[in-house]
Design a protein around this motif. Structure first.
Motif, PDB file in Angstrom:
ATOM      1  N   PHE A 184       0.639  -1.219  -0.207  1.00  0.00           N
ATOM      2  CA  PHE A 184       0.070   0.064  -0.202  1.00  0.00           C
ATOM      3  C   PHE A 184       0.852   1.044   0.005  1.00  0.00           C
ATOM      4  O   PHE A 184       0.955   2.198  -0.778  1.00  0.00           O
ATOM      5  CB  PHE A 184      -1.082   0.014   1.297  1.00  0.00           C
ATOM      6  N   VAL A 185       1.881   1.365   0.819  1.00  0.00           N
ATOM      7  CA  VAL A 185       2.603   2.462   0.963  1.00  0.00           C
ATOM      8  C   VAL A 185       3.477   2.668  -0.449  1.00  0.00           C
ATOM      9  O   VAL A 185       3.701   3.784  -0.927  1.00  0.00           O
ATOM     10  CB  VAL A 185       3.707   2.034   1.735  1.00  0.00           C
ATOM     11  N   LEU A 186       3.801   1.608  -1.135  1.00  0.00           N
ATOM     12  CA  LEU A 186       4.504   1.477  -2.574  1.00  0.00           C
ATOM     13  C   LEU A 186       3.473   2.359  -3.692  1.00  0.00           C
ATOM     14  O   LEU A 186       3.870   3.014  -4.237  1.00  0.00           O
ATOM     15  CB  LEU A 186       4.984   0.047  -2.896  1.00  0.00           C
ATOM     16  N   THR A 187       2.456   1.880  -3.366  1.00  0.00           N
ATOM     17  CA  THR A 187       1.071   2.625  -4.552  1.00  0.00           C
ATOM     18  C   THR A 187       1.006   4.227  -4.126  1.00  0.00           C
ATOM     19  O   THR A 187       0.841   4.585  -5.091  1.00  0.00           O
ATOM     20  CB  THR A 187      -0.064   2.008  -4.282  1.00  0.00           C
ATOM     21  N   GLN A 188       1.360   4.428  -2.960  1.00  0.00           N
ATOM     22  CA  GLN A 188       1.295   5.991  -2.585  1.00  0.00           C
ATOM     23  C   GLN A 188       2.699   6.720  -3.179  1.00  0.00           C
ATOM     24  O   GLN A 188       2.575   7.777  -3.680  1.00  0.00           O
ATOM     25  CB  GLN A 188       1.419   6.277  -1.178  1.00  0.00           C
ATOM     26  N   GLU A 189       3.859   5.904  -2.895  1.00  0.00           N
ATOM     27  CA  GLU A 189       5.002   6.587  -2.986  1.00  0.00           C
ATOM     28  C   GLU A 189       5.565   6.359  -4.548  1.00  0.00           C
ATOM     29  O   GLU A 189       6.503   7.102  -4.849  1.00  0.00           O
ATOM     30  CB  GLU A 189       5.864   6.044  -2.051  1.00  0.00           C
ATOM     31  N   TYR A 190       4.791   5.899  -5.387  1.00  0.00           N
ATOM     32  CA  TYR A 190       5.203   5.583  -6.695  1.00  0.00           C
ATOM     33  C   TYR A 190       4.386   7.054  -7.389  1.00  0.00           C
ATOM     34  O   TYR A 190       5.124   7.298  -8.691  1.00  0.00           O
ATOM     35  CB  TYR A 190       4.603   4.528  -7.434  1.00  0.00           C
ATOM     36  N   VAL A 191       3.477   7.724  -6.884  1.00  0.00           N
ATOM     37  CA  VAL A 191       2.792   8.647  -7.683  1.00  0.00           C
ATOM     38  C   VAL A 191       2.952  10.010  -7.041  1.00  0.00           C
ATOM     39  O   VAL A 191       3.406  10.025  -5.808  1.00  0.00           O
ATOM     40  CB  VAL A 191       1.279   8.193  -7.658  1.00  0.00           C
ATOM     41  N   GLY A 192       2.682  10.958  -7.339  1.00  0.00           N
ATOM     42  CA  GLY A 192       2.507  12.316  -6.841  1.00  0.00           C
ATOM     43  C   GLY A 192       1.645  12.361  -5.771  1.00  0.00           C
ATOM     44  O   GLY A 192       0.584  11.769  -5.652  1.00  0.00           O
ATOM     45  N   LYS A 193       1.830  13.351  -5.043  1.00  0.00           N
ATOM     46  CA  LYS A 193       1.009  13.353  -3.794  1.00  0.00           C
ATOM     47  C   LYS A 193      -0.516  13.622  -4.105  1.00  0.00           C
ATOM     48  O   LYS A 193      -1.419  13.238  -3.261  1.00  0.00           O
ATOM     49  CB  LYS A 193       1.577  14.702  -2.950  1.00  0.00           C
TER      50      LYS A 193
END
Length: 527
Positions: free
Chosen positions: A163-172
């Protein structure tokens, strides 16, 4: 010229084609996660049975001769005769899974903050697949229960890091979208699992079929890049730049002339990375963590309590399980609408014009919502944000559960307690969806996984207790729903103590929390 991480994401793309493919892969992984999480609902289902003698046979061999199961499916109940005095073992296996999730959340979060997202995620997925097959081939209940405990450890930890990876691959600006999409897919995964259960009635084959997709996800996961945000927070600028170049090329852009400026909190070689104790030492993070831990506990307690209770509802077993998942689907557009809600008002005496600067200004208005001027100085934008939206969903979920005590069981389909429980499930699912996004935004990057891990840890206490709450029906059919309702209401009101994160900058390090731009809400309250 060196740029910050957010500016680099703006150049590489915040949600381009390459990022969509990475996100889609990790989002689809939630179908596998859901099958593992909900396995006990069908694998531990109790069919109708009849014992053709008075009293309970003393031995298992004698019980096997006299018991007759009515339904056309098998489960651990039918294979190991987990009825009457042995019935508690089904709930125990479920609680062991959630106890494993608790340990996984404690360990995997800090590990991924120290060692990196990708290696910890792949290790967790590998052992998830291994122990999933042990579950399917378990020769007896004891092996089955222990395997569910270990599946919980690695499944919960792996899902947290993914889940953290899905957040950190994209812009805020796309965090709320990817977070909501992840939770939506988990809900669809519950319905997919119900369909698999309908087609595969033998519980061992069902466990094998549910676990096999993990092998394909594991093999494809080696192609994933490391999180650029984690690399940046660790001071690995060259590697972070390489990942951002990879993202830019995947988005169809030409190679960038990119140079990242060092983060203000980059660690020196003689410093150790922040750990869980930092959540206690820092006063801002300490209070946030305490409140978030209770909110996560309630979300899990109510969510899994209502989900696991689906197997005990009247009607078709597989339809009830599928509906308990599909009822969450409307929560996705509801979350996206409200947490990013933007309502435009024309000029009004209550909202005087901002002037000629053209820059947005915060208005002091007699209500507790944030109003921002649009650039044309003729209208005002209202955004509900994360905090108030989650508060409303939790209060609605609690109210829906409590109101079931006022409805008779024969009130009809439309006003039955079952439908109110499903409405409560939809509301708490929406709150669960938001709390993942909200928590990610409340913690700095260097402690994001640790913060999520601690909150998920408390969340698993709710999951451990949830399987035993339906047994309170012996007191009154409405007692379990009243327990869920009171919990939802209390968590909803506590959410109001947290700050809003909509359109606020994301802290990369603990030092960022001391910066004035991260304390806008605190300063506003002081004025």
């Amino acid at each position: 010229m060196a740029v910050g991480l957010e500016e680099a994401f703006g150049a590489a793309g915040e949600f381009g084609g390459g990022q969509r493919r990475l996100t889609a892969f990790l989002v689809l992984l939630q179908v596998y996660v859901a099958c593992q999480s909900m396995l006990i609902v069908l694998v531990g289902a109790v069919p109708e049975y009849h014992i053709d003698q008075e009293g309970i046979p003393a031995s298992r061999a004698e019980l096997a001769e006299h018991i007759r199961f009515a339904d056309n499916f098998t489960s651990i109940v039918t294979e190991w005769y987990l009825i009457e005095q042995e019935a508690y073992k089904v709930s125990l296996a479920s609680s062991l899974f959630f106890a494993g999730l608790l340990i996984g959340n404690i360990t995997f979060g800090p590990l991924s903050d120290k060692l990196g997202r990708k290696p910890v995620y792949i290790s967790g997925l590998f052992f998830d697949v291994v122990f999933g097959y042990v579950t399917a081939l378990a020769p007896n209940y004891d092996v089955f229960a222990v395997s569910r405990f270990f599946v919980g450890i690695v499944n919960g930890g792996m899902a947290l890091v993914s889940f953290v990876l899905t957040q950190e691959y994209v812009g805020k600006s796309f965090w709320s979208f990817t977070g909501s999409l992840t939770n939506l897919t988990f809900a669809v995964g519950i319905a997919v699992y119900a369909l698999l259960g309908y087609c595969v009635r033998e519980w061992r084959y069902l466990a094998l079929v549910s676990n096999t997709p993990g092998v394909f996800f594991l093999l494809l996961s080696f192609m994933l890049p490391e999180s650029p945000r984690w690399l940046y927070s660790q001071g690995k600028m060259a590697e972070a730049e390489d990942v951002l170049q990879y993202i830019a090329l995947g988005n169809g852009k030409e190679r960038l002339n990119l140079k990242l400026k060092p983060s203000t909190g980059t660690l020196r070689k003689d410093e150790s990375a922040p750990g869980i104790l930092s959540l206690v030492k820092h006063p801002v993070l300490r209070w946030r963590t305490i409140i978030l831990m209770y909110i996560w506990y309630v979300c899990s307690f109510v969510y899994y309590g209502l989900t696991l209770n689906a197997g005990e509802l009247r009607g078709n077993l597989y339809l009830n399980v599928a509906l308990s998942g599909l009822v969450e689907v409307p929560a996705f557009p509801l979350c996206m609408f409200f947490i990013e809600k933007s309502c435009v008002f024309d000029s009004h005496p209550l909202f005087p014009k901002a002037g000629q600067s053209g820059n947005p200004k915060l208005l002091k208005v007699p209500c507790d919502l944030q109003f921002d001027y649009l650039c044309d100085d003729t209208s005002v934008s209202l955004r509900s944000g994360r905090r108030k939206t989650m508060t409303c969903f939790l209060i609605f979920a609690g109210s829906a559960c409590i109101f079931t005590m006022f409805l008779p069981t024969n009130a009809g389909l439309l006003f039955s307690p079952t439908w109110l429980a499903l409405c409560g499930k939809m509301m708490v699912s929406a709150a669960f969806n938001i709390v993942y996004i909200y928590t990610s935004e409340l913690y700095p990057t260097v402690l994001r996984n640790a913060g999520l891990g601690v909150c998920s840890m408390s969340c698993r206490f709710g999951g451990i207790l949830a399987p035993f709450v339906p047994s309170m029906k012996s007191l009154s059919p409405s007692v379990p729903f009243v327990v869920f309702g009171i919990s939802g209401l209390s968590a909803g009101f506590l959410t109001l103590l947290l700050p809003e994160t909509l359109n606020k900058p994301i802290a990369e390090n603990i030092e960022d929390l001391q910066s004035p731009k991260y304390q806008v809400l605190k300063n506003e309250e002081a004025e």
